[in-house]
Design a protein around this motif. Structure first.
Motif, PDB file in Angstrom:
ATOM      1  N   MET A   1     -21.286 -22.255   3.035  1.00  0.00           N
ATOM      2  CA  MET A   1     -20.325 -21.679   2.127  1.00  0.00           C
ATOM      3  C   MET A   1     -19.732 -20.430   2.778  1.00  0.00           C
ATOM      4  O   MET A   1     -20.445 -19.610   3.321  1.00  0.00           O
ATOM      5  CB  MET A   1     -21.009 -21.326   0.816  1.00  0.00           C
ATOM      6  N   THR A   2     -18.431 -20.311   2.706  1.00  0.00           N
ATOM      7  CA  THR A   2     -17.737 -19.161   3.265  1.00  0.00           C
ATOM      8  C   THR A   2     -17.726 -18.020   2.254  1.00  0.00           C
ATOM      9  O   THR A   2     -17.431 -18.228   1.077  1.00  0.00           O
ATOM     10  CB  THR A   2     -16.276 -19.534   3.614  1.00  0.00           C
ATOM     11  N   THR A   3     -18.029 -16.830   2.714  1.00  0.00           N
ATOM     12  CA  THR A   3     -17.967 -15.656   1.855  1.00  0.00           C
ATOM     13  C   THR A   3     -16.576 -15.064   1.949  1.00  0.00           C
ATOM     14  O   THR A   3     -16.060 -14.844   3.047  1.00  0.00           O
ATOM     15  CB  THR A   3     -19.008 -14.607   2.283  1.00  0.00           C
ATOM     16  N   VAL A   4     -15.964 -14.813   0.789  1.00  0.00           N
ATOM     17  CA  VAL A   4     -14.632 -14.227   0.734  1.00  0.00           C
ATOM     18  C   VAL A   4     -14.749 -12.841   0.113  1.00  0.00           C
ATOM     19  O   VAL A   4     -15.421 -12.659  -0.901  1.00  0.00           O
ATOM     20  CB  VAL A   4     -13.674 -15.114  -0.097  1.00  0.00           C
ATOM     21  N   GLU A   5     -14.100 -11.893   0.733  1.00  0.00           N
ATOM     22  CA  GLU A   5     -14.105 -10.520   0.244  1.00  0.00           C
ATOM     23  C   GLU A   5     -13.490 -10.443  -1.152  1.00  0.00           C
ATOM     24  O   GLU A   5     -12.605 -11.216  -1.505  1.00  0.00           O
ATOM     25  CB  GLU A   5     -13.300  -9.643   1.205  1.00  0.00           C
ATOM     26  N   THR A   6     -13.943  -9.485  -1.952  1.00  0.00           N
ATOM     27  CA  THR A   6     -13.373  -9.211  -3.267  1.00  0.00           C
ATOM     28  C   THR A   6     -12.741  -7.823  -3.214  1.00  0.00           C
ATOM     29  O   THR A   6     -13.419  -6.815  -3.443  1.00  0.00           O
ATOM     30  CB  THR A   6     -14.457  -9.242  -4.369  1.00  0.00           C
ATOM     31  N   PRO A   7     -11.451  -7.739  -2.861  1.00  0.00           N
ATOM     32  CA  PRO A   7     -10.808  -6.425  -2.820  1.00  0.00           C
ATOM     33  C   PRO A   7     -10.831  -5.802  -4.220  1.00  0.00           C
ATOM     34  O   PRO A   7     -10.567  -6.473  -5.212  1.00  0.00           O
ATOM     35  CB  PRO A   7      -9.375  -6.738  -2.393  1.00  0.00           C
ATOM     36  N   ALA A   8     -11.157  -4.518  -4.298  1.00  0.00           N
ATOM     37  CA  ALA A   8     -11.264  -3.868  -5.599  1.00  0.00           C
ATOM     38  C   ALA A   8     -11.116  -2.363  -5.455  1.00  0.00           C
ATOM     39  O   ALA A   8     -11.311  -1.800  -4.384  1.00  0.00           O
ATOM     40  CB  ALA A   8     -12.623  -4.190  -6.228  1.00  0.00           C
ATOM     41  N   VAL A   9     -10.773  -1.737  -6.566  1.00  0.00           N
ATOM     42  CA  VAL A   9     -10.777  -0.282  -6.688  1.00  0.00           C
ATOM     43  C   VAL A   9     -11.530   0.027  -7.971  1.00  0.00           C
ATOM     44  O   VAL A   9     -11.190  -0.494  -9.036  1.00  0.00           O
ATOM     45  CB  VAL A   9      -9.345   0.300  -6.782  1.00  0.00           C
TER      46      VAL A   9
ATOM     47  N   ALA B   1      14.829   9.085  -6.371  1.00  0.00           N
ATOM     48  CA  ALA B   1      14.701  10.124  -7.401  1.00  0.00           C
ATOM     49  C   ALA B   1      16.061  10.688  -7.803  1.00  0.00           C
ATOM     50  O   ALA B   1      16.918  10.931  -6.956  1.00  0.00           O
ATOM     51  CB  ALA B   1      13.796  11.244  -6.904  1.00  0.00           C
ATOM     52  N   LEU B   2      16.205  10.897  -9.098  1.00  0.00           N
ATOM     53  CA  LEU B   2      17.344  11.627  -9.642  1.00  0.00           C
ATOM     54  C   LEU B   2      16.944  13.071  -9.922  1.00  0.00           C
ATOM     55  O   LEU B   2      17.792  13.911 -10.196  1.00  0.00           O
ATOM     56  CB  LEU B   2      17.827  10.957 -10.940  1.00  0.00           C
ATOM     57  N   THR B   3      15.643  13.347  -9.866  1.00  0.00           N
ATOM     58  CA  THR B   3      15.072  14.675 -10.090  1.00  0.00           C
ATOM     59  C   THR B   3      14.566  15.203  -8.752  1.00  0.00           C
ATOM     60  O   THR B   3      13.737  14.554  -8.100  1.00  0.00           O
ATOM     61  CB  THR B   3      13.904  14.605 -11.102  1.00  0.00           C
ATOM     62  N   SER B   4      15.051  16.351  -8.352  1.00  0.00           N
ATOM     63  CA  SER B   4      14.662  16.945  -7.075  1.00  0.00           C
ATOM     64  C   SER B   4      13.153  17.180  -7.014  1.00  0.00           C
ATOM     65  O   SER B   4      12.550  17.653  -7.977  1.00  0.00           O
ATOM     66  CB  SER B   4      15.398  18.274  -6.898  1.00  0.00           C
ATOM     67  N   GLY B   5      12.553  16.809  -5.886  1.00  0.00           N
ATOM     68  CA  GLY B   5      11.149  17.059  -5.645  1.00  0.00           C
ATOM     69  C   GLY B   5      10.191  16.041  -6.232  1.00  0.00           C
ATOM     70  O   GLY B   5       8.976  16.190  -6.084  1.00  0.00           O
ATOM     71  N   GLN B   6      10.701  15.010  -6.882  1.00  0.00           N
ATOM     72  CA  GLN B   6       9.824  13.989  -7.461  1.00  0.00           C
ATOM     73  C   GLN B   6       9.110  13.241  -6.339  1.00  0.00           C
ATOM     74  O   GLN B   6       9.717  12.889  -5.322  1.00  0.00           O
ATOM     75  CB  GLN B   6      10.628  13.017  -8.318  1.00  0.00           C
ATOM     76  N   THR B   7       7.795  13.004  -6.518  1.00  0.00           N
ATOM     77  CA  THR B   7       7.008  12.334  -5.482  1.00  0.00           C
ATOM     78  C   THR B   7       6.261  11.135  -6.039  1.00  0.00           C
ATOM     79  O   THR B   7       6.104  10.995  -7.258  1.00  0.00           O
ATOM     80  CB  THR B   7       5.989  13.305  -4.849  1.00  0.00           C
ATOM     81  N   GLU B   8       5.795  10.284  -5.112  1.00  0.00           N
ATOM     82  CA  GLU B   8       5.034   9.092  -5.465  1.00  0.00           C
ATOM     83  C   GLU B   8       3.967   8.835  -4.412  1.00  0.00           C
ATOM     84  O   GLU B   8       4.061   9.319  -3.282  1.00  0.00           O
ATOM     85  CB  GLU B   8       5.946   7.874  -5.598  1.00  0.00           C
ATOM     86  N   ALA B   9       2.968   8.058  -4.815  1.00  0.00           N
ATOM     87  CA  ALA B   9       1.912   7.610  -3.887  1.00  0.00           C
ATOM     88  C   ALA B   9       1.480   6.230  -4.345  1.00  0.00           C
ATOM     89  O   ALA B   9       1.621   5.879  -5.527  1.00  0.00           O
ATOM     90  CB  ALA B   9       0.729   8.567  -3.897  1.00  0.00           C
ATOM     91  N   SER B  10       0.973   5.423  -3.423  1.00  0.00           N
ATOM     92  CA  SER B  10       0.497   4.094  -3.805  1.00  0.00           C
ATOM     93  C   SER B  10      -0.645   3.661  -2.895  1.00  0.00           C
ATOM     94  O   SER B  10      -0.812   4.179  -1.788  1.00  0.00           O
ATOM     95  CB  SER B  10       1.630   3.067  -3.759  1.00  0.00           C
ATOM     96  N   LEU B  11      -1.397   2.705  -3.406  1.00  0.00           N
ATOM     97  CA  LEU B  11      -2.517   2.136  -2.676  1.00  0.00           C
ATOM     98  C   LEU B  11      -2.495   0.634  -2.894  1.00  0.00           C
ATOM     99  O   LEU B  11      -2.669   0.163  -4.023  1.00  0.00           O
ATOM    100  CB  LEU B  11      -3.841   2.717  -3.198  1.00  0.00           C
ATOM    101  N   ALA B  12      -2.214  -0.120  -1.833  1.00  0.00           N
ATOM    102  CA  ALA B  12      -2.257  -1.586  -1.926  1.00  0.00           C
ATOM    103  C   ALA B  12      -3.721  -2.013  -1.949  1.00  0.00           C
ATOM    104  O   ALA B  12      -4.519  -1.572  -1.120  1.00  0.00           O
ATOM    105  CB  ALA B  12      -1.531  -2.226  -0.760  1.00  0.00           C
ATOM    106  N   VAL B  13      -4.079  -2.862  -2.896  1.00  0.00           N
ATOM    107  CA  VAL B  13      -5.448  -3.353  -3.008  1.00  0.00           C
ATOM    108  C   VAL B  13      -5.576  -4.710  -2.325  1.00  0.00           C
ATOM    109  O   VAL B  13      -6.574  -5.002  -1.681  1.00  0.00           O
ATOM    110  CB  VAL B  13      -5.886  -3.439  -4.485  1.00  0.00           C
ATOM    111  N   TRP B  14      -4.524  -5.536  -2.463  1.00  0.00           N
ATOM    112  CA  TRP B  14      -4.551  -6.864  -1.848  1.00  0.00           C
ATOM    113  C   TRP B  14      -3.120  -7.371  -1.747  1.00  0.00           C
ATOM    114  O   TRP B  14      -2.271  -7.088  -2.602  1.00  0.00           O
ATOM    115  CB  TRP B  14      -5.370  -7.816  -2.710  1.00  0.00           C
ATOM    116  N   GLU B  15      -2.833  -8.120  -0.687  1.00  0.00           N
ATOM    117  CA  GLU B  15      -1.508  -8.729  -0.545  1.00  0.00           C
ATOM    118  C   GLU B  15      -1.566  -9.940   0.377  1.00  0.00           C
ATOM    119  O   GLU B  15      -2.460 -10.061   1.206  1.00  0.00           O
ATOM    120  CB  GLU B  15      -0.479  -7.717  -0.055  1.00  0.00           C
TER     121      GLU B  15
END
Length: 117
Positions: free
Chosen positions: A1-9, A26-40
Motif C-alpha cells: 500500500m502506498t502512503t500518501v501525504e495529508t497536507p494540513a494546517v 488595492a484601492l487603499t494605500s498600504g493595504q497588504t496580503e499574505a497567503s499560504l498554499a496548503v495543496w495544489e
C-alpha cells in the motif's frame, strides 16, 4: 500500500502565513496580503489568505473560487447587486468571470479553494 501525504494546517485562524506584501489591486494605500498554499495540482489550489483593512478590486478569470471566512469582516460589492457582508463561518463562491470590490473592515482571513476552468 502506498502512503500518501495529508497536507494540513492546524490552527488555521492563527497559522503563520509568511510576510505580507502590498496588495496589487488595492484601492487603499498600504493595504497588504499574505497567503499560504496548503495543496495544489494542475487545476485545484487550496490554502489560507489574509488581508489588512481597505478596499481592493478582484476578478476571477479562468478559475472559480470557493472560500470560507475564518476571521474578520468584508463587504463584497458586485455591479448591479446589493452589497453583501460576510464574516466568520460564511461561505461564498465566485465563479469564473466574477468581478467586484472587496471592502475589508477588519483584518480578514479566509480558507480558499480555486478550481481552474
Amino acid at each position: 500500500m502506498t502512503t500518501v501525504e495529508t497536507p494540513a494546517v492546524h490552527g488555521s485562524t492563527d497559522a503563520d502565513l509568511g510576510p505580507h506584501a502590498l496588495k496589487p489591486t488595492a484601492l487603499t494605500s498600504g493595504q497588504t496580503e499574505a497567503s499560504l498554499a496548503v495543496w495544489e495540482n494542475d487545476r485545484v489550489s487550496t490554502g489560507l489568505w489574509e488581508c489588512t483593512p481597505g478596499d481592493f478590486t478582484a476578478t476571477r478569470e479562468g478559475y472559480s473560487e470557493i472560500c470560507t471566512i475564518l476571521s474578520g469582516r468584508v463587504t463584497i460589492e458586485v455591479e448591479g447587486r446589493e452589497p453583501e457582508e460576510f464574516g466568520p463561518g460564511d461561505v461564498m463562491v465566485m465563479p469564473s468571470g466574477w468581478a467586484g470590490v472587496w471592502r475589508v473592515h477588519e483584518p480578514l482571513r479566509k480558507h480558499y479553494t480555486t478550481i481552474a476552468d
